[in-house]
Scaffold this motif. Structure first.
Motif, PDB file in Angstrom:
ATOM      1  N   GLY A  54     -82.157 -20.767  -2.486  1.00 43.42           N
ATOM      2  CA  GLY A  54     -81.868 -21.952  -3.294  1.00 43.42           C
ATOM      3  C   GLY A  54     -80.663 -21.836  -4.194  1.00 43.42           C
ATOM      4  N   ASP A  55     -80.068 -20.653  -4.307  1.00 40.48           N
ATOM      5  CA  ASP A  55     -78.871 -20.481  -5.133  1.00 40.48           C
ATOM      6  C   ASP A  55     -77.686 -21.125  -4.421  1.00 40.48           C
ATOM      7  N   PRO A  56     -76.914 -21.987  -5.099  1.00 40.23           N
ATOM      8  CA  PRO A  56     -75.768 -22.640  -4.447  1.00 40.23           C
ATOM      9  C   PRO A  56     -74.581 -21.724  -4.212  1.00 40.23           C
ATOM     10  N   ASN A  57     -74.598 -20.541  -4.852  1.00 40.72           N
ATOM     11  CA  ASN A  57     -73.480 -19.598  -4.719  1.00 40.72           C
ATOM     12  C   ASN A  57     -73.868 -18.438  -3.816  1.00 40.72           C
ATOM     13  N   LEU A  58     -73.077 -18.220  -2.770  1.00 38.73           N
ATOM     14  CA  LEU A  58     -73.351 -17.134  -1.839  1.00 38.73           C
ATOM     15  C   LEU A  58     -73.323 -15.785  -2.556  1.00 38.73           C
TER      16      LEU A  58
END
Length: 432
Positions: free
Chosen positions: A97-101
């Motif tokens: 769910g984190d938008p940053n890889l």
């Protein structure tokens, strides 16, 4: 300022902002940003089939305001770099769910960000870097030796501007020299994934999904490498940044595996790729202007100006994204809570209201209040190191090179995020 009717960019104009191929044509890109800055300095970019709408911010004052107000404009709620809908969904699916890889310093907000930043901040302060000056000078001399041995004509990027800052950063981080080429390859795949030469695929016009697969693979390789390095540095800590990160504790706990990997990656990758771009940009400008090269060769007091102007003129980090924490107003436009904003450092650093004749490379430009390092709490951690590396390298270059000119057409990378030259053919004569 009174709010205006919402300014919207759609169709081909909207697509041009996110198309990496448009970042190869530097003058054309600057023309586009100049027009937007003059007409709609804050404009909503809408292309519903491809990406979520975002506000493009092109004026220096607005970019500076966003960069300094880290309570109103946040890093973590959404991706800190531009991402299309499919790529964004894919990243969330593999990060939980984190938008940053990559969960690096640039993806964190207070109160976590300052705690993490303090872990290594002293390492990159001038006092500590001064202890390494002789070592960095030796690396610069060895790099210039390779250029001298090339015999008067070479591609400056792979021979000088790419390997030199890479070697400096890896020495500080504690990565063995034998692994440096692997670090360079992974960095180019991660930051240069949009360019077929840098990502080593040889495939032009890759889809965003294909590019994301390459980037994800590079990040996974980085993570595996640094997991092994962490174990080594915990078992046998040494005097390097990797040991600091591996053994650091925040609120009494070691960093999570994901947070540690993000910390390593931002230092290992961003720490050299951006300096490489600025170094190549300075060399190109000097090759195009023999008089400026001659003045610099005769007067090394001009070096700090050359370095600052190169960083502004090149602007290696081309954008970041921010998310509005609450309703606000910017550039006459109503910004709603949770709106996504793209701050264009390229446009800000070429704002003629701040930088007269901004497309001219002028080492005597003063003041040079560029924003290439960002501002506020997220200002680049390695800015002092970048400046020192470049000054040392150009001192060595100027001692050894007598004349300089282009030997072909330089080529920029296809990239919307970290940009710069991927080739710089030069011709030079050696000092006697």
């Amino acid at each position: 300022m009174a709010t205006q009717a919402e300014a919207i960019l759609t169709g081909a104009d909207a697509q041009a902002i996110i198309d990496p191929a448009n970042y190869v044509d530097w003058d054309g890109l600057l023309d586009r940003f100049d027009k937007l800055r003059n007409e709609t300095p804050v404009v909503r970019v809408v292309n519903d089939e491809i990406h979520d709408p975002f506000w493009l911010v092109t004026s220096y004052d607005d970019v500076m305001r966003i960069s300094k107000d880290n309570k109103l404009f946040l890093n973590s709620p959404r991706s800190t770099t531009f991402s299309d809908k499919n790529s964004g969904a894919f990243v969330k699916s593999i990060t939980g769910g984190d938008p940053n890889l990559v969960r690096s310093l640039v993806a964190l907000d207070a109160p976590t960000h300052p705690k993490y930043r303090r872990l290594t901040q002293d390492w990159f302060m001038p006092k500590n870097l001064g202890k390494m000056e002789d070592e960095i000078r030796a690396l610069a001399k060895a790099t210039v030796d390779r250029l001298v041995d090339a015999g008067g004509e070479a591609d400056f990027v792979p021979l000088v501007s790419a390997p030199y800052p890479l070697h400096v950063v890896m020495q500080i981080l504690g990565v063995p020299e034998a692994d440096e080429q692997r670090m360079l390859f992974l960095t180019q795949q991660m930051f240069g994934g949009q360019d077929e030469d840098l990502n080593k695929s040889g495939m032009a016009n890759m889809t965003p999904e294909q590019i994301m697969q390459l980037v994800v693979g590079a990040v996974a390789d980085f993570e595996a490498y640094f997991a092994k390095l962490t174990a080594e540095k915990r078992a046998n800590p040494t005097d390097d940044v990797a040991s600091v990160i591996a053994n650091a504790k925040v609120d009494g706990e070691h960093l999570s595996d994901r947070d540690m990997a993000g910390y390593y990656i931002i230092l290992a990758a961003a720490g050299h790729d951006t300096t490489s771009a600025s170094t190549a940009g300075a060399m190109m400008a000097l090759a195009q202007d023999p008089e400026q090269f001659a003045r610099l060769k005769a007067d090394r007091d001009l070096l700090p100006g050359i370095v600052e102007e190169a960083i502004r003129w090149t602007t290696p980090v081309q954008h970041f994204m921010r998310t509005a924490a609450e309703d606000t107003e910017l550039g006459g436009q109503k910004i709603a809570k949770d709106d996504w904003l793209m701050i264009s450092y390229i446009a800000a650093n070429h704002d003629e209201s701040v930088f007269p004749d901004p497309r001219k490379f002028d080492a005597s430009r003063s003041p040079n209040r560029h924003i290439a390092f960002g501002a506020g709490s997220h200002q680049c951690l390695g800015l002092h190191m970048a400046r020192m590396e470049m000054k040392i390298l150009f001192n060595e270059l100027l001692d050894r090179i007598d004349t300089l000119e282009l030997a072909g057409e330089p080529v920029r990378a296809k990239s919307t995020f970290v940009g710069g030259l991927k080739t710089l053919p030069i011709r030079y004569s050696l000092s006697k």
